[in-house]
Write a protein that holds these residues in place. Structure first.
Motif, PDB file in Angstrom:
ATOM      1  N   THR A  33     -21.841  20.526   0.949  1.00 30.52           N
ATOM      2  CA  THR A  33     -20.936  20.331   2.079  1.00 30.52           C
ATOM      3  C   THR A  33     -21.742  19.963   3.323  1.00 30.52           C
ATOM      4  O   THR A  33     -22.955  20.177   3.386  1.00 30.52           O
ATOM      5  N   GLU A  88     -14.970  20.241  10.656  1.00 30.66           N
ATOM      6  CA  GLU A  88     -13.845  19.342  10.380  1.00 30.66           C
ATOM      7  C   GLU A  88     -14.254  18.513   9.181  1.00 30.66           C
ATOM      8  O   GLU A  88     -15.290  17.844   9.217  1.00 30.66           O
ATOM      9  N   GLY A  89     -13.468  18.559   8.124  1.00 29.92           N
ATOM     10  CA  GLY A  89     -13.837  17.830   6.912  1.00 29.92           C
ATOM     11  C   GLY A  89     -15.150  18.378   6.388  1.00 29.92           C
ATOM     12  O   GLY A  89     -15.471  19.542   6.562  1.00 29.92           O
ATOM     13  N   SER A  93     -15.201  17.393  -1.500  1.00 26.02           N
ATOM     14  CA  SER A  93     -14.522  16.155  -1.887  1.00 26.02           C
ATOM     15  C   SER A  93     -14.384  15.164  -0.727  1.00 26.02           C
ATOM     16  O   SER A  93     -13.779  14.121  -0.878  1.00 26.02           O
ATOM     17  N   ASP A  94     -14.961  15.488   0.428  1.00 26.04           N
ATOM     18  CA  ASP A  94     -14.889  14.612   1.596  1.00 26.04           C
ATOM     19  C   ASP A  94     -16.096  13.675   1.649  1.00 26.04           C
ATOM     20  O   ASP A  94     -17.121  13.922   1.016  1.00 26.04           O
ATOM     21  N   ASP A  95     -15.972  12.630   2.457  1.00 26.67           N
ATOM     22  CA  ASP A  95     -17.082  11.710   2.692  1.00 26.67           C
ATOM     23  C   ASP A  95     -17.613  11.792   4.118  1.00 26.67           C
ATOM     24  O   ASP A  95     -18.665  11.243   4.416  1.00 26.67           O
ATOM     25  N   LYS A  96     -16.851  12.468   4.999  1.00 23.34           N
ATOM     26  CA  LYS A  96     -17.256  12.629   6.387  1.00 23.34           C
ATOM     27  C   LYS A  96     -17.017  14.063   6.807  1.00 23.34           C
ATOM     28  O   LYS A  96     -16.106  14.718   6.298  1.00 23.34           O
ATOM     29  N   GLY A  97     -17.810  14.521   7.750  1.00 25.29           N
ATOM     30  CA  GLY A  97     -17.621  15.862   8.261  1.00 25.29           C
ATOM     31  C   GLY A  97     -18.259  16.026   9.622  1.00 25.29           C
ATOM     32  O   GLY A  97     -19.178  15.283   9.992  1.00 25.29           O
ATOM     33  N   TRP A 127     -24.979  14.240   1.195  1.00 25.76           N
ATOM     34  CA  TRP A 127     -24.682  14.440   2.600  1.00 25.76           C
ATOM     35  C   TRP A 127     -25.906  14.085   3.425  1.00 25.76           C
ATOM     36  O   TRP A 127     -27.025  14.466   3.100  1.00 25.76           O
TER      37      TRP A 127
END
Length: 169
Positions: A33, A88-89, A93-97, A127
């Motif tokens: 993450t 945030e994010g 499973s996200d591509d941005k955070g 990441w």
């Protein structure tokens, strides 16, 4: 004799280093993450793992990376912990955070709280640190009107401010 707490991860997770950021810094695992990457980057600063900071950055940051300056800063500071304020994010499973955090350290005994909002992206399945913005402090706003040098002193003495409480300013 070392205590069990001496092996706690510097990132503040309250986990042992080998169960937290250790595998990331050693290259055995990739952070799953954006927050895990942020925590591992703080740990890299605390432990002087400059290569990890470079590898965990996007290409643009790598081009601008000052390894010597980074190493000097890392070694000059006493790293005392970090707090993650929000994310945030940045999930598995996200591509941005986005991760907002405060990194605590001291330089020459003076405590510093580095408040930043960092942007992360998944590049090639891993990441990476994309960019960071240091939080701006709010300016101090005066509640009462400014007293002029020739105004009556607000203490009530009847003298001009410059001859009373403002003398020597």
């Amino acid at each position: 004799m070392a205590t069990e707490d001496s092996n706690l991860c510097p990132c503040g997770s309250k986990l042992q280093f080998e169960d937290c950021c250790g595998p990331y810094l050693m290259g055995d695992k990739d952070p799953p993450t954006a927050e895990a990457l942020m925590r591992s980057r703080y740990t890299a600063y605390a432990m002087g793992s400059i290569d990890y900071l470079y590898k965990s950055s996007c290409a643009k940051i790598q081009r601008e990376f000052d390894a010597d300056g980074c190493k000097k800063w890392s070694e000059s500071a006493e790293w005392t912990g970090m707090e993650v304020l929000r994310t945030e994010g940045g999930g598995e499973s996200d591509d941005k955070g986005v991760v907002e955090f405060i990194a605590h350290y001291s330089i020459n005994g003076k405590p510093v709280n580095h408040h930043e909002t960092s942007e992360f992206g998944r590049i090639g399945g891993k990441w990476k640190f994309i960019d960071g913005e240091i939080a701006k402090m709010e300016p101090i706003r005066r509640e009462a009107p400014k007293v002029g040098r020739n105004d009556p002193c607000p203490c009530g003495s009847g003298k001009k401010y410059k001859k009373c409480c403002g003398a020597g300013l």
